[in-house]
Design a protein around this motif. Structure first.
Motif, mmCIF file in Angstrom:
data_model
loop_
_atom_site.group_PDB
_atom_site.id
_atom_site.type_symbol
_atom_site.label_atom_id
_atom_site.label_comp_id
_atom_site.label_asym_id
_atom_site.label_seq_id
_atom_site.Cartn_x
_atom_site.Cartn_y
_atom_site.Cartn_z
ATOM 1 N N GLN A 97 -1.470 -5.416 6.218
ATOM 2 C CA GLN A 97 -2.027 -4.106 6.514
ATOM 3 C C GLN A 97 -0.930 -3.047 6.514
ATOM 4 N N ASN A 98 -1.351 -1.802 6.389
ATOM 5 C CA ASN A 98 -0.430 -0.669 6.448
ATOM 6 C C ASN A 98 -0.988 0.379 7.396
ATOM 7 N N ASP A 116 -2.116 4.016 8.784
ATOM 8 C CA ASP A 116 -2.615 5.280 8.251
ATOM 9 C C ASP A 116 -1.868 6.443 8.915
ATOM 10 N N GLU A 117 -2.305 7.667 8.684
ATOM 11 C CA GLU A 117 -1.614 8.842 9.223
ATOM 12 C C GLU A 117 -1.623 8.884 10.751
ATOM 13 N N TYR A 141 -3.319 0.552 11.934
ATOM 14 C CA TYR A 141 -3.175 -0.339 10.790
ATOM 15 C C TYR A 141 -4.528 -0.647 10.163
ATOM 16 N N ARG A 142 -4.573 -0.567 8.818
ATOM 17 C CA ARG A 142 -5.782 -0.828 8.052
ATOM 18 C C ARG A 142 -5.469 -1.859 6.956
ATOM 19 N N ASP A 144 -4.810 -3.564 3.571
ATOM 20 C CA ASP A 144 -4.274 -3.037 2.321
ATOM 21 C C ASP A 144 -4.588 -4.055 1.225
#
Length: 284
Positions: A90-91, A93-94, A98-99, A101
């Motif tokens: 996951q990465n 977001d702003e 974490y979402r 990927d």
């Protein structure tokens, strides 16, 4: 990753960083606490452990993910299989949350496959990583590769042990190196036998368990016959299948007052069958 495999005497993890394995399991444990908190309606614990899981996720990816190569840790099979299995690819977001990927997930999985193939379709995982490697491959439909990994008489492989007359699991793939010949190790493939090869799985709907269950067998390679049974609270599920001359034949025994959702190979739409004994046939 205790007793991982390589050109060395097995023991402490050589292929995979110990902190990577420990941190991944820390994350997994906390996610189980989140799941438990939701089940009992504990909103405070749900928020607290969800936040902690996010922190662990951030630390894990910051420390172990090499973004330029899409490899975790050393790039070993265990290093990449663990975060794939636990959905840690996951990465942020702003907002810093974490979402998943999908692109990262695909690249890490591709690296995992390449490493297995580079080792001649053999594993390098140990008694911890074996499960995550096999299940990650299975969840992504790589059943043929799993079959290639174990359908032989070389080390690492179960056929190697059978060749030497072993009747129990051994402590390492080649027990002649001085390890136990009767040890509860390397049994992780059982999960693939039941969940995938035979295809007996509990319902994905909460609280149904095996009152409504799934049968989704996965024929592989030149395997012609598989048989298994599973004891549930409602009775015994019996499954056997044969695959010969392009015809797949499935025999299923469904316990009283239960329902089986059957997925035949190559067919998208499942069949629901009630308690009883059935034979289903399709083209492989």
């Amino acid at each position: 990753d205790w007793y991982d495999y390589g050109d060395f005497r097995a023991g402490f993890s050589r292929n995979t960083p110990v902190p990577l394995v420990a941190t991944a399991h820390y994350y997994m444990t906390v996610m189980y606490l989140v799941k438990a908190a939701k089940m009992v309606g504990n909103d405070f614990d749900t928020r607290y452990y969800t936040s902690l899981a996010q922190d662990i996720m951030a630390a894990f990816n910051k420390c172990f993910l090499h973004k330029d190569t899409a490899q975790y840790g050393t790039g070993s099979q265990c290093s990449n299989a663990l975060p794939l299995y636990l959905q840690m690819t996951q990465n942020a977001d702003e907002q810093g949350n974490y979402r998943p990927d999908a692109d990262l997930n695909e690249k890490v999985f591709t690296n995992l496959i390449k490493d297995v193939e580079a080792h001649g379709n053999r594993l390098t995982t140990g008694d911890v990583g074996n499960r995550y490697l096999i299940q990650t491959l299975a969840r992504n439909g790589e059943h043929e590769l799993i079959y290639k990994m174990f359908n032989h008489e070389e080390a690492p492989g179960y056929g190697f042990q059978l060749k030497f007359g072993a009747t129990t699991l051994t402590e390492q793939w080649d027990p002649r190196q001085g390890s136990s010949w009767n040890h509860f190790m390397m049994g992780q493939i059982d999960e693939w036998f039941f969940n995938s090869l035979v295809g007996i799985r509990p319902s994905t709907t909460p609280k149904q368990g095996y009152q409504k269950f799934i049968i989704a067998p996965q024929p592989v390679g030149d395997l012609k016959y598989v048989k298994a049974s599973y004891e549930t609270l409602y009775g015994t599920i019996n499954v056997d299948w044969t695959c010969e001359n392009g015809t797949f034949t499935l025999n299923v025994s469904v316990p009283v007052n239960t329902t089986a959702v059957v997925y035949l190979p190559g067919e998208k739409e499942p069949k629901e069958i009630q308690s009883g004994t059935y034979q289903l046939v399709c083209a492989k």
